[in-house]
Design an enzyme around this catalytic site. Structure first.
Site, PDB file in Angstrom:
ATOM      1  N   ASP A  52       9.678   8.788  12.440  1.00  0.00           N
ATOM      2  CA  ASP A  52      10.493   9.432  11.406  1.00  0.00           C
ATOM      3  C   ASP A  52      11.425   8.444  10.713  1.00  0.00           C
ATOM      4  O   ASP A  52      11.678   8.564   9.505  1.00  0.00           O
ATOM      5  CB  ASP A  52      11.298  10.593  12.011  1.00  0.00           C
ATOM      6  CG  ASP A  52      10.408  11.814  12.235  1.00  0.00           C
ATOM      7  OD1 ASP A  52       9.179  11.646  12.203  1.00  0.00           O
ATOM      8  OD2 ASP A  52      10.942  12.916  12.434  1.00  0.00           O
ATOM      9  N   ASN A  95       5.841  13.699   9.126  1.00  0.00           N
ATOM     10  CA  ASN A  95       6.276  15.042   9.513  1.00  0.00           C
ATOM     11  C   ASN A  95       7.781  15.037   9.731  1.00  0.00           C
ATOM     12  O   ASN A  95       8.300  15.741  10.586  1.00  0.00           O
ATOM     13  CB  ASN A  95       5.542  15.479  10.783  1.00  0.00           C
ATOM     14  CG  ASN A  95       5.581  16.987  10.980  1.00  0.00           C
ATOM     15  OD1 ASN A  95       6.075  17.718  10.114  1.00  0.00           O
ATOM     16  ND2 ASN A  95       5.083  17.457  12.104  1.00  0.00           N
ATOM     17  N   ASP A 326      17.099  22.495  19.298  1.00  0.00           N
ATOM     18  CA  ASP A 326      16.072  21.560  19.774  1.00  0.00           C
ATOM     19  C   ASP A 326      16.097  21.437  21.293  1.00  0.00           C
ATOM     20  O   ASP A 326      15.071  21.518  21.962  1.00  0.00           O
ATOM     21  CB  ASP A 326      16.270  20.178  19.138  1.00  0.00           C
ATOM     22  CG  ASP A 326      15.859  20.185  17.676  1.00  0.00           C
ATOM     23  OD1 ASP A 326      15.202  21.158  17.259  1.00  0.00           O
ATOM     24  OD2 ASP A 326      16.198  19.235  16.957  1.00  0.00           O
ATOM     25  N   GLU A 354       8.282  21.313  13.847  1.00  0.00           N
ATOM     26  CA  GLU A 354       7.050  20.519  13.819  1.00  0.00           C
ATOM     27  C   GLU A 354       5.812  21.407  13.984  1.00  0.00           C
ATOM     28  O   GLU A 354       4.739  21.125  13.475  1.00  0.00           O
ATOM     29  CB  GLU A 354       7.088  19.459  14.910  1.00  0.00           C
ATOM     30  CG  GLU A 354       7.902  18.224  14.558  1.00  0.00           C
ATOM     31  CD  GLU A 354       9.395  18.401  14.674  1.00  0.00           C
ATOM     32  OE1 GLU A 354       9.867  19.554  14.783  1.00  0.00           O
ATOM     33  OE2 GLU A 354      10.118  17.390  14.640  1.00  0.00           O
ATOM     34  N   HIS A 398       6.731  16.204  19.479  1.00  0.00           N
ATOM     35  CA  HIS A 398       7.333  15.360  20.526  1.00  0.00           C
ATOM     36  C   HIS A 398       8.078  16.167  21.575  1.00  0.00           C
ATOM     37  O   HIS A 398       7.998  15.882  22.779  1.00  0.00           O
ATOM     38  CB  HIS A 398       8.268  14.346  19.865  1.00  0.00           C
ATOM     39  CG  HIS A 398       9.309  14.964  18.956  1.00  0.00           C
ATOM     40  ND1 HIS A 398      10.588  14.509  18.878  1.00  0.00           N
ATOM     41  CD2 HIS A 398       9.254  16.025  18.104  1.00  0.00           C
ATOM     42  CE1 HIS A 398      11.270  15.234  18.009  1.00  0.00           C
ATOM     43  NE2 HIS A 398      10.479  16.155  17.527  1.00  0.00           N
ATOM     44  N   ARG A 399       8.787  17.188  21.144  1.00  0.00           N
ATOM     45  CA  ARG A 399       9.639  17.917  22.105  1.00  0.00           C
ATOM     46  C   ARG A 399       8.793  18.747  23.089  1.00  0.00           C
ATOM     47  O   ARG A 399       9.182  18.923  24.240  1.00  0.00           O
ATOM     48  CB  ARG A 399      10.649  18.798  21.384  1.00  0.00           C
ATOM     49  CG  ARG A 399      11.575  17.997  20.517  1.00  0.00           C
ATOM     50  CD  ARG A 399      12.952  18.565  20.338  1.00  0.00           C
ATOM     51  NE  ARG A 399      13.689  17.672  19.449  1.00  0.00           N
ATOM     52  CZ  ARG A 399      14.214  16.508  19.813  1.00  0.00           C
ATOM     53  NH1 ARG A 399      14.127  16.095  21.050  1.00  0.00           N
ATOM     54  NH2 ARG A 399      14.843  15.746  18.931  1.00  0.00           N
ATOM     55  N   LYS A 430       7.842  10.161  17.704  1.00  0.00           N
ATOM     56  CA  LYS A 430       8.750  10.693  16.675  1.00  0.00           C
ATOM     57  C   LYS A 430      10.212  10.413  17.008  1.00  0.00           C
ATOM     58  O   LYS A 430      11.013  10.135  16.118  1.00  0.00           O
ATOM     59  CB  LYS A 430       8.513  12.196  16.530  1.00  0.00           C
ATOM     60  CG  LYS A 430       9.122  12.821  15.299  1.00  0.00           C
ATOM     61  CD  LYS A 430       8.603  14.247  15.185  1.00  0.00           C
ATOM     62  CE  LYS A 430       9.343  15.045  14.142  1.00  0.00           C
ATOM     63  NZ  LYS A 430       9.010  14.673  12.775  1.00  0.00           N
TER      64      LYS A 430
END
Ligand SMILES: Nc1ncnc2c1ncn2[C@@H]1O[C@H](COP(=O)(O)OP(=O)(O)OP(=O)(O)O)[C@@H](O)[C@H]1O
Ligand SMILES: Nc1ccn([C@H]2C[C@H](O)[C@@H](COP(=O)(O)O)O2)c(=O)n1
Length: 671
Positions: A52, A95, A326, A354, A398-399, A430
């Site tokens: 990112d 993204n 998040d 995402e 990613h999370r 990311k």
């Protein structure tokens, strides 16, 4: 970073140690944009190096910013001072919502005042993430914006000049994504010749992210006036000025995985997290309070946290997660270890991230066996006892990849622990490219849970080549046990020791100061990799390897290679003696003629002259010694699979062994 199709996490048991967090994504991309728009040069310290930030940096360069990396990792960003360096460009923003939204706003206003034509696009998922509310607000200001695909979604085309209407308050919705408000707050100072007002429509979500925006704007010379969370005023005459240097905090959302780790598995020693703490400007640092409610014991300093397990099992909670959208995903996985249900509410924003995170989390938790209920903006997760080995799809998010790693601690709550497969682990690039490496440095597993594949066989059968390839594809470590015997032989002969004196050679072997790094072998700091590959080193290794005391001396060194996520070990007795419980044992052979030919080619390629007949005679002599010695002779383990690769390419052998391995894994999804 693990750039492989999937990474299997073995059951993990405990956590301890220190983790240094990468820079915050939200702060990094805001700082980059503000530095890129400012006059002067900003030295950015501890910037996140990720997908990112890479797209943001590329965009800033295209627009006329100058980026220069210093040797110490500090990035010098010289901004455009509010003047576009080009009149037309296509910007690809992957993204990265933290790049797309604020760049769209800043560039729309600059295009309106300075003219130009710009296209902003991203990956397909970016084109499904709504931006219509921001586009509406910018159009109301007078910007010319076309949505090139679906109305309300990227890709966007910005054209100008056009007249701006800044006298009436700009209205923007605050209840879908706070990034729309952030985008306007960062863009409007570029054109604020008079006071410009922003009015938020609907209840503003994720207020802590707006606070980060306001704090950073102030650092770059813009003192926004805030009236509650409904009205913001950019003062007339605002102008971006570089503060000279900015330090990016560690990522508080990324901290959540290690806070969760401490709460679940730090029993003896804490997990220490450096980079965020009590003085963090990031809202997600309040994840700590949620973890405490679930039972974690947390100590903190200005920029560190120490987390241990407190209550166990964890306590199920009900929490409005609007302030930690998040990090809250981590709670959903921690909930599997709780004493009752955990309900997370006010998380509608998960649906436009995402991926649709609400649906994705529910789907993947269910694969583990969990009972999960979901609503439009909430998720309820029941504790889990009967765990299933699941292949977690990560949706390029990613999370999801990071929070599901916590599911690997299931052995703490079930007698039948299962591994967890994380698909596309490289999606962590990311925000935290080294996430899994950091995790493995912080956790421990029962030795018997760590998978091992052994590849034994005679010399030049291709064991090392096959082991390296398999290990690479699975993200496992490699043990080239022959290198240990070669190093012992080399060190002993350098010390003038008779190689037939087992006791003396064993003393040398016990004292070996060996280090393996990036495929090289170091003896007391000296790179001995090339010396080890000489034919004489192979012959000497075979001699010293026949002594039982030498084998005993090197045994623990070999066992120490067995670390999460797994090991591929090649040699002569890997499957028979060193790792008798290996999950897959391969006995690799090829005809003597083929092996002599391969070794010949190998030596010629290295510029070493060799005779094929004498090579064959040497390798047959070595095979005979290795097979006929009394200590751990070369022979297939009873449960080994035989593979004669004389007529196979390397790729064919690799595919076959990976297929054998896949059949022994408990996951339903095939490779
Ligand atoms: N299936 C194969 N087809 C063709 N060449 C191969 C194959 N497997 C390995 N080779 C080649 O054979 C050579 C010897 O392989 P490698 O060094 O991996 O053998 P090894 O069994 O580890 O040897 P050593 O026991 O001496 O360490 C290399 O050049 C390798 O590229
Ligand atoms: N597990 C092992 C590995 C190696 N050796 C001995 C016998 C080999 O001839 C010699 C060199 O091994 P290579 O590098 O060719 O794989 O070391 C052993 O006895 N046991």
């Amino acid at each position: 970073m693990y750039k492989i199709p999937f990474l299997d996490l073995p059951p993990l048991r405990a956590a301890a140690g220190t983790v240094r967090l990468p820079g915050s994504k939200s702060i990094s991309n805001r700082v980059l944009l503000l530095a890129g728009l400012s006059e002067g040069t900003t030295a950015v310290h501890d910037l996140l190096d990720s997908d990112d930030t890479a797209v943001m940096l590329a965009a800033l360069k295209t627009l006329g910013g100058q980026i220069e990396a210093q040797a110490d990792g500090v990035l010098n960003v010289t901004g455009i001072g509010g003047k576009l360096g080009t009149q037309a460009a296509q910007l690809f923003l992957g993204n990265a919502g933290t790049a797309m939204r604020p760049l769209a706003a800043a560039l729309a206003l600059l295009t309106a005042t300075q003219g130009g034509s710009f296209e902003l696009s991203g990956v397909p998922r970016m084109h499904e993430r709504p931006i219509g509310d921001l586009v509406d607000a910018l159009r109301a200001l007078g910007c010319e914006i076309a949505c090139l695909g679906n109305e309300g979604y990227p890709p966007l085309k910005l054209t100008g000049p056009s007249a701006l209407k800044l006298d009436a308050p700009v209205k923007v919705r605050g209840d879908v994504s706070s990034q729309f408000l952030t985008a306007l707050l960062m863009a409007l100072p570029l054109v604020a010749t008079d006071d410009v007002q922003i009015e938020v429509v609907g209840e503003l979500i994720s207020k802590p992210y707006i606070q980060i925006t306001l704090t950073l704007l102030e650092r770059f010379g813009i003192a926004v006036k805030r009236d509650g969370w409904e009205r913001f005023t950019i003062p007339a005459g605002s102008r971006y000025r570089s503060p000279g240097a900015v330090h990016v905090e560690g990522d508080a959302s990324s901290a959540s995985y290690f806070v969760g780790l401490g709460a679940i598995a730090a029993v003896d020693q804490p997990v220490r997290i450096e980079g965020v703490g009590s003085e963090s400007m990031q809202g997600d640092v309040r994840f700590v309070e949620a973890a405490q409610q679930m039972g974690a014991e947390v100590k903190s300093g200005p920029n560190w946290l120490e987390v241990r397990r407190g209550a166990w099992p964890l306590k199920g909670i009900t929490l409005d997660c609007n302030h930690i959208p998040d990090a809250a995903m981590t709670l959903a996985v921690m909930a599997l270890y709780a004493d009752g249900p955990t309900t997370l509410t006010n998380i509608a924003s998960w649906r436009v991230k995402e991926t649709d995170r609400l649906s994705a989390m529910a789907t993947e938790l269910r694969k583990l066996g969990a009972t999960v209920d979901e609503g439009p903006d909430w998720l309820r997760v029941q504790p889990l006892q009967d765990w299933k080995p699941a292949s977690i799809h990560t949706y390029d998010d990613h999370r999801i990849a990071m929070c599901f790693s916590l599911a690997a601690f299931n052995g703490l709550v079930t007698e039948h622990p299962v591994p967890v497969r994380i698909e596309d682990p490289a999606c962590v690039a990311k925000t935290f490219p080294e996430y899994f490496e950091t995790l493995f440095d912080t956790v421990s597993a029962s030795v018997s849970d760590i998978p091992v594949i052994t590849i034994d066989g005679p010399t030049a059968s291709g064991k090392g080549t096959l082991a390296d390839e398999i290990a690479h594809k699975l993200g496992y470590a490699v043990l080239d046990s022959g290198a240990l015997y070669r190093a012992a032989g080399l060190a002993a002969s350098r010390a003038g020791i008779d190689l037939d004196d087992g006791k003396e050679v064993a003393a040398v072997a016990r004292a070996l100061d060996l280090r393996f790094a990036q495929g090289r072998v170091y003896l007391a700091g000296e790179d001995i990799s090339d010396a080890l590959r000489l034919e004489t080193s192979g012959q000497n290794a075979s001699r010293v390897a026949a002594h039982p005391p030498v084998r005993r001396a090197l045994n623990q060194l070999q066992l120490d290679f067995r670390r999460a996520p797994g090991l591929v070990a090649d040699g002569r007795d890997m499957g028979t003696d060193v790792f008798p419980d290996a999950g897959l044992k391969v006995f690799l052979t090829a005809s003597a003629a083929t092996r002599a030919e391969r070794r010949h080619k190998q030596l010629i390629a290295k510029g070493i002259s060799a005779n094929i007949e004498s090579l064959r005679a040497d390798l047959e002599a070595r095979d005979a010694r290795d097979k006929n010695r009394s200590a751990s002779p070369l022979h297939p383990a009873q449960d080994a699979l035989m593979l004669d690769n004389s007529a196979q390419t390397i790729e064919e052998s690799v595919e076959l062994v990976l297929d054998w391995w896949a059949r022994r894994r408990p996951f339903k999804v095939s490779r």
